[in-house]
Design an enzyme around this catalytic site. Structure first.
Site, mmCIF file in Angstrom:
data_model
loop_
_atom_site.group_PDB
_atom_site.id
_atom_site.type_symbol
_atom_site.label_atom_id
_atom_site.label_comp_id
_atom_site.label_asym_id
_atom_site.label_seq_id
_atom_site.Cartn_x
_atom_site.Cartn_y
_atom_site.Cartn_z
ATOM 1 N N CYS A 116 10.165 18.668 12.691
ATOM 2 C CA CYS A 116 10.701 17.329 12.919
ATOM 3 C C CYS A 116 11.875 17.121 11.964
ATOM 4 O O CYS A 116 12.261 18.039 11.223
ATOM 5 C CB CYS A 116 9.595 16.283 12.694
ATOM 6 S SG CYS A 116 9.888 14.703 13.493
ATOM 7 N N GLY A 154 17.492 17.225 13.076
ATOM 8 C CA GLY A 154 18.513 16.184 13.082
ATOM 9 C C GLY A 154 18.761 15.569 11.726
ATOM 10 O O GLY A 154 19.814 15.751 11.125
ATOM 11 N N ARG A 187 3.743 6.235 5.873
ATOM 12 C CA ARG A 187 4.982 6.139 6.665
ATOM 13 C C ARG A 187 4.932 4.893 7.538
ATOM 14 O O ARG A 187 3.999 4.700 8.317
ATOM 15 C CB ARG A 187 5.133 7.385 7.536
ATOM 16 C CG ARG A 187 6.352 7.340 8.449
ATOM 17 C CD ARG A 187 7.577 7.824 7.733
ATOM 18 N NE ARG A 187 8.661 8.062 8.697
ATOM 19 C CZ ARG A 187 9.761 7.330 8.769
ATOM 20 N NH1 ARG A 187 9.957 6.320 7.949
ATOM 21 N NH2 ARG A 187 10.701 7.610 9.644
ATOM 22 N N ASP A 229 16.441 13.296 21.782
ATOM 23 C CA ASP A 229 15.059 13.402 21.296
ATOM 24 C C ASP A 229 14.102 12.580 22.151
ATOM 25 O O ASP A 229 14.357 11.404 22.430
ATOM 26 C CB ASP A 229 14.961 12.892 19.860
ATOM 27 C CG ASP A 229 15.555 13.853 18.854
ATOM 28 O OD1 ASP A 229 15.639 15.042 19.167
ATOM 29 O OD2 ASP A 229 15.908 13.411 17.751
ATOM 30 N N GLU A 248 6.618 20.487 17.840
ATOM 31 C CA GLU A 248 5.756 20.667 16.668
ATOM 32 C C GLU A 248 4.836 21.854 16.888
ATOM 33 O O GLU A 248 4.253 22.005 17.950
ATOM 34 C CB GLU A 248 4.932 19.401 16.439
ATOM 35 C CG GLU A 248 3.956 19.490 15.272
ATOM 36 C CD GLU A 248 2.617 20.073 15.666
ATOM 37 O OE1 GLU A 248 2.000 20.732 14.803
ATOM 38 O OE2 GLU A 248 2.197 19.920 16.817
ATOM 39 N N CYS A 292 7.192 15.907 19.358
ATOM 40 C CA CYS A 292 6.339 16.211 18.207
ATOM 41 C C CYS A 292 4.995 15.525 18.290
ATOM 42 O O CYS A 292 4.851 14.481 18.911
ATOM 43 C CB CYS A 292 7.026 15.844 16.891
ATOM 44 S SG CYS A 292 7.438 14.113 16.701
ATOM 45 N N LEU A 317 0.832 -1.202 0.000
ATOM 46 C CA LEU A 317 0.000 0.000 0.000
ATOM 47 C C LEU A 317 0.864 1.248 0.000
ATOM 48 O O LEU A 317 0.578 2.206 -0.739
ATOM 49 C CB LEU A 317 -0.931 -0.007 1.214
ATOM 50 C CG LEU A 317 -1.859 1.206 1.309
ATOM 51 C CD1 LEU A 317 -2.787 1.282 0.105
ATOM 52 C CD2 LEU A 317 -2.667 1.187 2.601
ATOM 53 N N LYS A 318 1.890 1.279 0.816
ATOM 54 C CA LYS A 318 2.797 2.432 0.834
ATOM 55 C C LYS A 318 3.313 2.735 -0.567
ATOM 56 O O LYS A 318 3.272 3.874 -1.031
ATOM 57 C CB LYS A 318 3.968 2.142 1.773
ATOM 58 C CG LYS A 318 5.143 3.121 1.663
ATOM 59 C CD LYS A 318 6.335 2.649 2.462
ATOM 60 C CE LYS A 318 7.549 3.538 2.240
ATOM 61 N NZ LYS A 318 7.383 4.896 2.774
ATOM 62 N N HIS A 340 5.917 16.877 7.512
ATOM 63 C CA HIS A 340 5.121 15.707 7.167
ATOM 64 C C HIS A 340 4.235 15.964 5.950
ATOM 65 O O HIS A 340 3.408 15.125 5.586
ATOM 66 C CB HIS A 340 4.277 15.269 8.356
ATOM 67 C CG HIS A 340 5.094 14.712 9.484
ATOM 68 N ND1 HIS A 340 5.690 15.519 10.428
ATOM 69 C CD2 HIS A 340 5.440 13.444 9.807
ATOM 70 C CE1 HIS A 340 6.354 14.759 11.284
ATOM 71 N NE2 HIS A 340 6.224 13.507 10.928
#
Length: 774
Positions: free
Chosen positions: A741, A447, A530, A614, A680, A658, A22-23, A709
């Site tokens: 992020c 990062g 993701r 983080d 965020e 986030c 699916l991704k 995102h």
């Protein structure tokens, strides 16, 4: 009800595909490489393949034991699109016939050039992210999408009677936020009576299509809400009285995963619903008096953990089944939650040690456990042999080498309060100002930089042995230099090395720490397309050698500006792994924290003056009931402090969080005692600055100005406006400028343009503020 509820079922199943089909299909459609018809064909094949797989595992094809829980992106978004719950800024997405189609769906999820997408936040206490619907007093609900009917017909044609799933009306509105156009104080739950007729209409259409059972998910009922419990109970009563009143409707299963219903169990039981799922893995087994409220309502007991990957203690689960069976008229067995939180099949992981593999149950194995436990209903002793086999696995795990290491436990046991405390922040601030000499509104990134095809290829070739260690190291150094040079050219103040050597911010550490193992195909959906591969934390944790130091040291050698050392915090390592369940989480967190403490010391010795630890998952593990939160916040905050407390005053400690409701844990964020916290804020349009102002947050803070995102590039003026809003609520001397992020999932072209706009905006706002920030 025309079909009796099955004795064995699951709440949901992974939908990304065993090899992330699916991704790949969704991202190919976004890139314009495939058509909508091709995407739909792939999705249809995944759905029917799932139904067939579940049937082979023991769920019957024709009795509604199989949920139709597929989603192209997110189940909350699916429900919003189904009922046309779209705010004014998206009204132009409707087609001429009043429907919301595929492109509208993805625009809500990802935004476009002109507007930001829907806000995204964590789904209860998981690492799954859902999209937050925007609802106002004038949102015109309508049946704007009929995919749910299409899926039912598609399944029937393939020979499966599946149970369509939707977010229930109370949870849907509780998870929504007030639209921009809504007046102050507006509560989306106030629209419940306007939304219910659409649910009733859809139930009628499903009944016309021949559907006998439908699943409405109400997990928000197991969490404390901002409204009074009596008001919530009244909403539940009103909603399900309306939904069960009609004669021409499917039977209704309400699911309540992730915890205990508490006082809402009798409320739901009294509404006339036909089946009620409760989570008795994480939640408590109701007492007989509570169960008596169910009457003829089927109790669906979530006894198999849907959230972690350890084989079930079948003996303990069977005991719960017997307890519940004695108190209800009709009992079924299920998973505690949807299996979307675990990978597909442990048999795909033949590279794992055989003993470790024997301890694990992924989605397919959990379905088999549910089917096994269902055989015990009405037949005590029927699964005694299965229980004996499970007990042997539990004993094997408890006594395996590495599960309990004396030296690790003794070090943790020797900790004292001083190990968790740094010096006074004012002293640290002065030391860091002298060491770093940064401008007002300093700029940095979180990062990671884009992981290009070349970087991923180099890692794959190194793993196959097609590159020597020296060749791979040089390729990574070349990428690090590229990232440092780009940041120098853009004008950033505190740089990062870009993390090209890291496959994932948790897995990278898991591969370098004892007590962990990693999978090859253990993908789990994080949001949309993701996916992550959570590592398996199975034993006591230690660090054989420094992990990040050589890369940070090399990056710092390329520039006179400070380069951040980058570590993943202990809570996030736990949250984004499948963590052991045979040791208190706080104890495991301290073991991980001690390895990070050693890494911090080694980074300082290598000349690194800024170190970021983080903790984006800090909010994620927060218990859903307030009465349980204090204990969690104590050990989670302390584990972070244990990681960083040994740092010198002149070493600036950053952290990053986030996609969480920051106001709920602002005291804990303050308690981390980090010198700078990045959070965020872009997608929520700087809402967090109100929480920071109300709290009186005193240390450095970087509310994100670039939503990574989404593929959209924020214009310079958009970033200026966000920063102008920030400085109205937070003293400018405390503010940092950064994305929301890491940039790993983005491409270089959009990243460069976005970061250039970010730096230019910071320079422009510095000029506006002038001497006021000195």
């Amino acid at each position: 009800m025309t079909t009796a509820f099955p004795k064995a079922t699951i709440v949901g199943y992974p939908r990304i595909g065993r090899r992330r089909e699916l991704k790949k299909a969704v991202e190919a459609y976004w890139a314009g490489r495939t058509s909508a018809a091709e995407l739909e064909a792939t999705a249809a094949q995944l759905r029917t393949d799932t139904y067939a797989r579940l049937a082979t595992l023991g769920l019957e094809a024709g009795n509604y034991s199989i949920p139709a829980s597929f989603s192209l992106y997110d189940q909350v978004l699916d429900t919003a699109v189904t009922f046309g719950a779209v705010s004014e800024r998206f009204k132009d997405l409707y087609d001429a016939d009043g429907s919301l189609g595929l492109d509208a769906y993805f625009t809500l999820a990802r935004g476009d050039k002109e507007r930001q997408p829907l806000e995204m936040t964590k789904w209860f206490d998981t690492n799954y992210h859902y999209l937050v619907p925007e609802i106002g007093p004038d949102t015109a609900f309508s049946l704007a999408n009929d995919w749910i009917l299409r899926d039912v017909a598609e399944a029937a044609e393939a020979g499966f009677a599946v149970r369509p799933t939707l977010i229930g009306p109370v949870t849907f509105l509780l998870l929504s936020k007030a639209a921009d156009e809504a007046p102050a104080g507006f509560d989306p739950l106030s629209r419940l009576d306007d939304l219910l007729p659409l649910y009733v209409e859809l139930l009628g259409r499903l009944a016309e299509a021949g559907v006998d059972w439908v699943q409405l998910e109400e997990p928000a009922l197991v969490a404390d809400q901002a409204i009074a419990e009596t008001e919530l109970a009244a909403a539940v009563e009103r909603a399900y009285a309306a939904l069960t009143a009609g004669a021409d409707r499917p039977s209704i299963l309400v699911t309540t995963q992730y915890g205990s219903l508490g006082s809402l169990l009798p409320v739901l039981a009294g509404t006339g619903i036909d089946a009620l799922h409760i989570d008795v893995f994480k939640g408590a087994v109701p007492v007989p008096a509570e169960l008596a409220n169910l009457g003829a309502t089927v109790l669906v007991a979530g006894v198999v953990d849907g959230h972690n990957i350890w084989k079930a203690d079948l003996g303990a689960a069977a005991y719960k089944v017997a307890e519940l069976e004695a108190g209800v008229q009709t009992l079924a067995v299920a998973t505690s939650t949807s299996l979307q939180h675990v990978p597909h099949d442990v048999e795909d992981e033949q590279q794992l040690d055989a003993q470790l593999r024997s301890w694990l149950a992924f989605a397919d194995q959990k379905v088999a456990e549910v089917v096994t436990l269902s055989r015990a209903i009405g037949h005590p002793g029927a699964i005694d042999a299965d229980i004996a086999a499970a007990d042997e696995v539990l004993a094997s795990r408890a006594g395996a080498p590495g599960v309990n290491r004396t030296e690790v436990r003794e070090r943790a046991a020797a900790l004292t309060p001083s190990d968790f405390a740094r010096g006074d922040y004012a002293d640290r601030q002065a030391a860091q100002e002298g060491a770093l000499n940064l401008p007002a509104l300093p700029t940095t990134t979180i990062g990671s930089f884009p992981q290009t095809a070349e970087v991923r290829s180099a890692r794959a070739r190194a793993n196959r042995g097609d590159l020597t260690a020296e060749q791979y190291e040089q390729l990574m150094k070349d990428e690090i230099k590229r990232v440092i040079d780009l940041q120098e050219e853009l004008g950033f103040d505190v740089l990062v090395h870009g993390e090209p050597e890291r496959n994932d911010m948790v897995q990278y550490f898991a591969e370098n720490l004892d007590g962990f193992d990693v999978t090859v195909h253990g993908w789990v959906q994080s949001y949309g397309s993701r996916c992550t591969r959570p590592s398996i934390l199975w034993g006591d944790v230690s660090r054989p050698a420094p992990i990040t130091v050589p890369w940070a040291e090399y990056a710092q050698s390329l520039t006179g500006k400070p380069v951040k050392g980058m570590l993943t915090g202990p809570v996030t390592i736990l949250a984004w792994s499948f963590v052991r369940d045979d040791l208190p989480l706080g104890d495991t967190a301290n073991q991980v924290a001690l390895t990070l403490r050693d890494e911090v010391s080694d980074l300082e010795a290598a000349g690194i003056k800024v170190i970021q630890v983080d903790e984006p998952a800090l909010r994620e593990l927060l218990p859903l009931r307030k009465e349980d939160q204090a204990e969690y916040l104590e050990w989670s905050v302390n584990s972070f402090r244990l990681s960083t407390a040994s740092a010198a005053p002149s070493t600036q400690i950053h952290t990053h969080l986030c996609y969480s409701e920051f106001g709920a844990i602002i005291d804990a964020i303050d308690g981390l005692d980090a010198d700078v916290t990045s959070i965020e804020a872009a997608r929520s349009r700087m809402e967090v600055v109100h929480d920071l102002e109300a709290h009186g947050f005193k240390r450095g803070v970087g509310p994100g100005v670039y939503d990574i995102h989404s593929p959209r590039v924020p214009a310079e003026q958009e970033v200026v406006e966000l920063l102008e809003k920030a400085v109205q609520h937070v003293p400018a001397r405390q503010l940092w400028v950064n994305p929301d992020c890491g940039l790993k999932t983005r491409g270089y072209a959009e990243t460069e343009e976005s970061l250039r706009n970010l730096v230019n905006a910071a320079v422009a706002v510095r000029a506006q503020l002038g001497a006021s920030v000195s």
